[in-house]
Design a protein around this motif. Structure first.
Motif, PDB file in Angstrom:
ATOM      1  N   LYS A   8      -1.693   4.870 -11.785  1.00 44.03           N
ATOM      2  CA  LYS A   8      -0.880   3.675 -11.575  1.00 44.03           C
ATOM      3  C   LYS A   8      -0.708   3.416 -10.083  1.00 44.03           C
ATOM      4  O   LYS A   8      -0.811   2.282  -9.623  1.00 44.03           O
ATOM      5  N   PHE A   9      -0.444   4.461  -9.314  1.00 36.92           N
ATOM      6  CA  PHE A   9      -0.335   4.314  -7.856  1.00 36.92           C
ATOM      7  C   PHE A   9      -1.632   3.760  -7.286  1.00 36.92           C
ATOM      8  O   PHE A   9      -1.637   2.773  -6.547  1.00 36.92           O
ATOM      9  N   LEU A  10      -2.751   4.404  -7.602  1.00 40.27           N
ATOM     10  CA  LEU A  10      -4.045   3.981  -7.071  1.00 40.27           C
ATOM     11  C   LEU A  10      -4.361   2.540  -7.462  1.00 40.27           C
ATOM     12  O   LEU A  10      -4.820   1.745  -6.634  1.00 40.27           O
ATOM     13  N   PHE A  11      -4.090   2.192  -8.710  1.00 43.59           N
ATOM     14  CA  PHE A  11      -4.364   0.851  -9.227  1.00 43.59           C
ATOM     15  C   PHE A  11      -3.519  -0.201  -8.516  1.00 43.59           C
ATOM     16  O   PHE A  11      -4.032  -1.218  -8.062  1.00 43.59           O
ATOM     17  N   THR A  12      -2.217   0.026  -8.412  1.00 43.67           N
ATOM     18  CA  THR A  12      -1.338  -0.997  -7.832  1.00 43.67           C
ATOM     19  C   THR A  12      -1.535  -1.133  -6.327  1.00 43.67           C
ATOM     20  O   THR A  12      -1.532  -2.247  -5.809  1.00 43.67           O
ATOM     21  N   VAL A  13      -1.736  -0.042  -5.628  1.00 47.72           N
ATOM     22  CA  VAL A  13      -1.953  -0.127  -4.181  1.00 47.72           C
ATOM     23  C   VAL A  13      -3.268  -0.826  -3.886  1.00 47.72           C
ATOM     24  O   VAL A  13      -3.341  -1.688  -2.999  1.00 47.72           O
ATOM     25  N   GLU A  18      -1.918  -5.743   1.618  1.00 50.23           N
ATOM     26  CA  GLU A  18      -0.868  -5.254   2.510  1.00 50.23           C
ATOM     27  C   GLU A  18      -0.506  -3.804   2.198  1.00 50.23           C
ATOM     28  O   GLU A  18      -0.270  -3.007   3.114  1.00 50.23           O
ATOM     29  N   LEU A  19      -0.463  -3.453   0.913  1.00 45.69           N
ATOM     30  CA  LEU A  19      -0.191  -2.063   0.542  1.00 45.69           C
ATOM     31  C   LEU A  19      -1.345  -1.142   0.929  1.00 45.69           C
ATOM     32  O   LEU A  19      -1.117   0.007   1.321  1.00 45.69           O
ATOM     33  N   VAL A  20      -2.574  -1.629   0.835  1.00 45.84           N
ATOM     34  CA  VAL A  20      -3.729  -0.829   1.257  1.00 45.84           C
ATOM     35  C   VAL A  20      -3.559  -0.458   2.732  1.00 45.84           C
ATOM     36  O   VAL A  20      -3.705   0.707   3.114  1.00 45.84           O
ATOM     37  N   GLU A  21      -3.221  -1.439   3.561  1.00 44.44           N
ATOM     38  CA  GLU A  21      -3.057  -1.173   4.994  1.00 44.44           C
ATOM     39  C   GLU A  21      -1.855  -0.273   5.260  1.00 44.44           C
ATOM     40  O   GLU A  21      -1.920   0.616   6.108  1.00 44.44           O
ATOM     41  N   ARG A  22      -0.795  -0.507   4.536  1.00 49.65           N
ATOM     42  CA  ARG A  22       0.387   0.343   4.697  1.00 49.65           C
ATOM     43  C   ARG A  22       0.063   1.788   4.326  1.00 49.65           C
ATOM     44  O   ARG A  22       0.454   2.725   5.027  1.00 49.65           O
TER      45      ARG A  22
END
Length: 120
Positions: A8-13, A18-22
């Motif tokens: 779920k973490f991998l999927f949503t990020v 913006e979350l990918v960069e964060r």
């Protein structure tokens, strides 16, 4: 341990630039923030539905915070989810085409069949 929560973490990020960069720049803070804000949200819910019991264990949290995709693979995270997210984060750091994918394959090459179970 929860393969569901790792995936779920991998999927949503992976689905939010913006979350990918964060996650690339501040992995530990992003994992802690995501766990407190998103871990218990029900996927696809637009009504604020949530659960209360999902948490990473220390090994999962550390593997995510360290960008340790070989460890995530060993823990049962889905390889397509790890690969696509980590390509988004690190492919730009390689001069040669498929540079990150080749490193990913090399770092996981010590695994033999049967691979870790990825069922959730």
């Amino acid at each position: 341990m929860s393969k569901y929560l790792l995936n779920k973490f991998l999927f949503t990020v992976d689905r939010d630039p913006e979350l990918v960069e964060r996650y690339r720049e501040e992995p530990r803070a992003t994992v802690e923030w995501w766990e407190s804000e998103y871990a218990n949200r029900i996927l696809g819910s637009h009504s604020g539905e949530s659960s209360t019991w999902l948490r990473f264990d220390d090994i999962e949290r550390e593997a995510l915070a360290a960008h340790d995709y070989p460890k995530l693979f060993e823990l049962g995270a889905h390889p397509f989810l790890t690969l696509t997210l980590f390509i988004a984060m690190f492919e730009r750091d390689y001069a040669e085409p498929l540079g990150f994918q080749l490193e990913y394959a090399q770092r996981l090459s010590h695994h033999t069949l049967p691979y870790p179970d990825i069922a959730t």
